[in-house]
Scaffold this active site. Sequence first.
Site, PDB file in Angstrom:
ATOM      1  N   GLY A   1       0.887  -1.042  -0.052  1.00 13.76           N
ATOM      2  CA  GLY A   1       0.032   0.089  -0.016  1.00 13.76           C
ATOM      3  C   GLY A   1       0.902   1.241   0.080  1.00 13.76           C
ATOM      4  CB  ALA A   2       4.352   1.713  -1.078  1.00  8.78           C
TER       5      ALA A   2
ATOM      6  CB  THR B   1      -5.446  -2.361   5.529  1.00  6.59           C
ATOM      7  OG1 THR B   1      -4.140  -2.121   5.561  1.00  6.59           O
ATOM      8  CG2 THR B   1      -6.463  -1.833   5.059  1.00  6.59           C
ATOM      9  CB  THR B   2     -10.096  -0.031   8.551  1.00  4.25           C
ATOM     10  OG1 THR B   2     -10.478   0.096   7.174  1.00  4.25           O
ATOM     11  CG2 THR B   2      -9.742   0.878   9.363  1.00  4.25           C
TER      12      THR B   2
ATOM     13  CE  LYS C   1     -14.240  12.900  13.898  1.00 12.08           C
ATOM     14  NZ  LYS C   1     -14.110  11.924  12.905  1.00 12.08           N
TER      15      LYS C   1
ATOM     16  N   GLY D   1     -14.861   8.516  16.349  1.00  8.37           N
ATOM     17  CA  GLY D   1     -14.858   6.744  16.625  1.00  8.37           C
ATOM     18  C   GLY D   1     -13.911   6.687  17.924  1.00  8.37           C
TER      19      GLY D   1
ATOM     20  CG  PHE E   1      -0.032   2.121  13.920  1.00  6.84           C
ATOM     21  CD1 PHE E   1       0.774   1.196  14.392  1.00  6.84           C
ATOM     22  CD2 PHE E   1      -0.614   1.523  12.783  1.00  6.84           C
ATOM     23  CE1 PHE E   1       0.612  -0.239  14.186  1.00  6.84           C
ATOM     24  CE2 PHE E   1      -0.740   0.235  12.351  1.00  6.84           C
ATOM     25  CZ  PHE E   1       0.022  -0.651  13.002  1.00  6.84           C
TER      26      PHE E   1
ATOM     27  CG  HIS F   1     -11.934  15.521  15.286  1.00 10.24           C
ATOM     28  ND1 HIS F   1     -12.356  15.175  16.679  1.00 10.24           N
ATOM     29  CD2 HIS F   1     -10.981  14.720  14.769  1.00 10.24           C
ATOM     30  CE1 HIS F   1     -11.440  13.941  17.111  1.00 10.24           C
ATOM     31  NE2 HIS F   1     -10.791  13.848  15.890  1.00 10.24           N
TER      32      HIS F   1
ATOM     33  N   GLY G   1      -0.464   4.784  -1.141  1.00 11.31           N
ATOM     34  CA  GLY G   1      -1.128   5.577  -0.374  1.00 11.31           C
ATOM     35  C   GLY G   1      -0.717   6.567   0.561  1.00 11.31           C
TER      36      GLY G   1
ATOM     37  CG  MET H   1      -2.026   6.168   6.757  1.00 12.23           C
ATOM     38  SD  MET H   1      -1.405   6.858   8.170  1.00 12.23           S
ATOM     39  CE  MET H   1      -1.169   5.256   8.997  1.00 12.23           C
TER      40      MET H   1
END
Lengths: 252, 252, 252, 252
Positions: free
Chosen positions: B11-12, B80-81, B140, B146, B109, B136, B14, B16
Site C-alpha cells: 500500500g506504498a 488497514t481497516t 469532519k 470513533g 498507531f 476536530h 497511499g 499512510m
Amino acid sequence: MSAPLKVAVLGASGRMGAEAVKAVDAATDMELVAALGRGDKLEAILEAGATHVVDLSVPASTEDNVRFAVTHGLHAVVGTTGWDDAKRESLTNLLAENPGTGVLIAPNFALGSVLASAFAATAARYFESVEIIELHHPNKVDAPSGTAVRTAELIAAERAAAGVAASPDATETQLDGARGAVVDGIHVHSVRLRGLVAHQEVLLGGEGEQLTLRHDSYDRASFMPGVLLGLRTVASRPGLTYGLDGYLELGR
Amino acid sequence: MSAPLKVAVLGASGRMGAEAVKAVDAATDMELVAALGRGDKLEAILEAGATHVVDLSVPASTEDNVRFAVTHGLHAVVGTTGWDDAKRESLTNLLAENPGTGVLIAPNFALGSVLASAFAATAARYFESVEIIELHHPNKVDAPSGTAVRTAELIAAERAAAGVAASPDATETQLDGARGAVVDGIHVHSVRLRGLVAHQEVLLGGEGEQLTLRHDSYDRASFMPGVLLGLRTVASRPGLTYGLDGYLELGR
Amino acid sequence: MSAPLKVAVLGASGRMGAEAVKAVDAATDMELVAALGRGDKLEAILEAGATHVVDLSVPASTEDNVRFAVTHGLHAVVGTTGWDDAKRESLTNLLAENPGTGVLIAPNFALGSVLASAFAATAARYFESVEIIELHHPNKVDAPSGTAVRTAELIAAERAAAGVAASPDATETQLDGARGAVVDGIHVHSVRLRGLVAHQEVLLGGEGEQLTLRHDSYDRASFMPGVLLGLRTVASRPGLTYGLDGYLELGR
Amino acid sequence: MSAPLKVAVLGASGRMGAEAVKAVDAATDMELVAALGRGDKLEAILEAGATHVVDLSVPASTEDNVRFAVTHGLHAVVGTTGWDDAKRESLTNLLAENPGTGVLIAPNFALGSVLASAFAATAARYFESVEIIELHHPNKVDAPSGTAVRTAELIAAERAAAGVAASPDATETQLDGARGAVVDGIHVHSVRLRGLVAHQEVLLGGEGEQLTLRHDSYDRASFMPGVLLGLRTVASRPGLTYGLDGYLELGR
C-alpha cells in the site's frame, strides 16, 4: 493619600455580604462604617456617615436600599439580582434628579470572568470558528450556565454586527447531543465534574491557529476585587452603569 | 547491533503507506527492501528477502496480503481497516499452523492516543466523575469521533467491572444537547473548530482534585513511531495481537 | 456486605487527621472507633476494638504508633512523613514477626497525583520529548515542588531503563532560567500565581503529536479517597507497602 | 459589492510570499495583478494597475519597495523585518508628502497572537499575578521567544502605568532556573517539545480565580487572515500604522 471611603455593607449577614465586610475592612483605602443585615433600619447608614453603599441583600429589598442611598446622595455598588428593565429605568430617572451620584449594578463581579467575556466578544469578530465549553460541579441544576448563555449571546451579536458567517460545520451524522446546545448559533458544551467549581473556555479557531480564553473561578473571594474596584470608581461615574465592564479599560 | 529488519511496505502509494516508506527508510535498524502499490505482485516481497511486512493497503486486499505473508513465515504489522471478527478468527487459525510468526493488527498507531485511552480506562476506576471532550477540524462529518466512542466504551467497561457508580449529575433543566451525547453512560462532547486537527481530553474528577488526559494529533507522521515499534516487536510475539496497547508496557 | 472495618485515627487533632475522622465517619463500610490526639494513650485503640489504624500524627511519634499497631496485629495506613530507610527496614523486620499484618506508608494519598506520576513514567518511555510544569500559590517557599522533583526522577529512571535518548533541545542562547531547572536531565518549570493551589502538567511530545497529563489539587479533601482505599486494601497486603501506587491496578 | 482590490505581491517566491499569492488569489474581493520575485522590476506593479502592495520580501529590499509604492500612491501592507526607528521616521515623512496613502508595517500578522498580546496587557492591570509560558518545537535556538519577550515588556509597561505591584513570590530556595527567566519583572518559562509548533500562554491569577490566554500557531497559513485584513483596511488609514493591533477594534 486621600481620606478613606466610608462604606456601608447591606446584606452583611449573607455569604457574599460577609465576604464584602471582610474585604472592605481589609482595604487600606476604605473604612467600614456600617454592616446591616435583615431588619436593620436604613437610617443607620446615614448615622454612620457612609458615603458609599455596597448592596448584596436580596431581590425583595435591593430596590428600596439603592433608592434610599441615591436619594441621600450616596454612591452604590450593587450585586443583588432582580434589576429588570423597568427598575433600572426608574432608577435612571431618580439618578437624573440626583446629579453627581453614581450607581453600578453588576450581574458579575469576577474581574476575570468579565474580562474573558469582553475579550471573547472582541476576538469573535476575527475568527472563523467559535465554541464555548463551561465546566461546573455536578450539583448544578441547569445547563448551560447563565454565564455561558450570556457569553454566547454577546459573541453572536458581535459576529452579526461585523458580518461574520456562521462557524463552519460539516457534521452529517451525530449521536444526539454530541455537538452541544446551540445558543444564537453558537455551540455550547456543559461538563459536570466532581471537584470543579466554575470554569469556562471560549475556543476560537482560524486557519492554522487557535485562541483560547479560559476563566477558572475557585472561590467566592474572587468577586471582591471587582466590588472594591466598583467602590473606588463609582463616585467618578455619575448616573447608572450596568455591568462591571463599563468600569474597565478594555482597549488601549 | 543486530542485522537490520528487512521490511516490505504494502500500500506504498497511499498516504499512510508513503509515510511508512519514509519512516522505514529513515530507521537505522531497518532496511526497506520492497514498496508495493496497487497491482504489484506479492511474490516481489519474497524475492526482495523481506522478513517483515507493513500492510497499509485497502480493506479489499489486506486479508490476502497478510495471509500471504503469514503463509511464508513473514511477520506483519497491519494498519488497514476491515478486520472483522470472522477474518481475525480465520487468521488466528492460520497463525496456529505457522508457529513463530507474529501479526499485529492495530486500529490506531498513534502512541499518545493509545496510551491516553489506556490511562483513561485505568484512572476511571478511581474517580467519581468522568467526561470526554473531543475536538476536530470542521470538515469532519461524524460526531462524536470513533476514538471518543471507543474511549467511552472502554471507560464504561472498566467502571462496571470495578463497581463504580455513574458520574453524579444534578442537571434538572437543560438546553437540548448541552450535556453532550451519552455513550454507555459517559458524556461525550464534540467541538468543531477551524485550525484544529484531532484532539481529545478525558476529564476525571474527585473530591478536591481533577485529572486531565489530553492527546493532540497534528499530523499523520504521528502514526509512524507506533508502526516502527510494531515492527521491532512483532517477531517476539507469535500469533495475533489486536491493538498496539498489547505491545506497550502499561504497568510497571 | 461484610462487617464494617473498625478504624482508629491517630493524630486526629491535626488538619489531615480531622479530615480523616470525617471521611472514616462518613464511609458506610467503616466504623470510627477511636480518634486520638497528642497525649492520648495508645492502649485506647485496643480498648476500642480497632482492627485498622490511620496514622496522620507527627514524625516524632509515627514510628511508635505504627510499631504498637503492628505488635498488636492491627493493620496501619500511614501518611506521616519521616520514614527513612532505616525505620522502614526495622518495620519490615517487625512485620515479618507478625505475618498477616499489613502496613501502607504513602508520601502522597491524592489518587490523581499518584496516577499522573505513574502514567508519566510509563509514557516517558515512548516519547522523544518530556518536560514538567508545576504551578502553585505564591506563598510556596521552594521551587520546584517536591512532587515535580520526584516525577522528574521517576521519568528519568524509566527513560534510562528503556534506553531513551535525552529530549532534543537546540537552544543556543537563552535568558538565564528560561529553560527551567534541570532534574536528572528533565526540564522543570515552576509557576507561582495567586489563586492557584497545587497543579502539575507533564508534557510529552513526539513527531506530530502531544500527550499532556495534568493534575489539579484544590483541597486537602482530595487525599481522603486514597486513605479510604488504603484502609480497604491493607488487610489483604501483608508486610510493608511503600507508595499508594502499590495498591492501584495500573496495567490491565 | 465594490470593485476588487488590485493587489501586487512582492517577495512572491519566498515562503510567506507564496502563501500570500495563494491567499490573495482566493479572496473574492481581491484580484492578484502581479507577483514579483527577486530581480523583477518594480515598474511591473504600475503596469499591472495595482492599487495595493503586499511586501514580504527581504530586509535589504523592503524599504525601496515600500517607498516606491508610496511615491506612486499605492497602499502597502508590509511583513518584512528590518524597519528600525530611522527607516520608519523617514517613511512617515514620505507619507506626509503623499496624503491619502496608507502603510501598515506589522511584525506579526497572526490575529490570534496579536489579540492575545493585547488582551494580556489589558488584563494584567487587574490581576495580582501574571506569568508567561511559551512552548515551541525543539529546533528553536533562542529562549524565550521574541513574542514572549515582547508580551512581557507590554505587560510590564501596563502594570507600571496602572501602579500594579510586582507579582507576589515567596520563593526562598530554588533549583537554578526553576522560576524561569525574568523580563521586566515578569517570569517567562520556555518549553521545547517535539511535535509542537509555536504556542504561548499568559496566566493571570487573583484571589480565587485565574484567567488564561492561550494562542496556538500551527501553520504559516495563520498569517494570511491578518494580511487580508490589512489589505482591506489600509486605504482607509492614511499615514503609517505600526502593528496590526492598530487596525483591530479592541474595545467596544
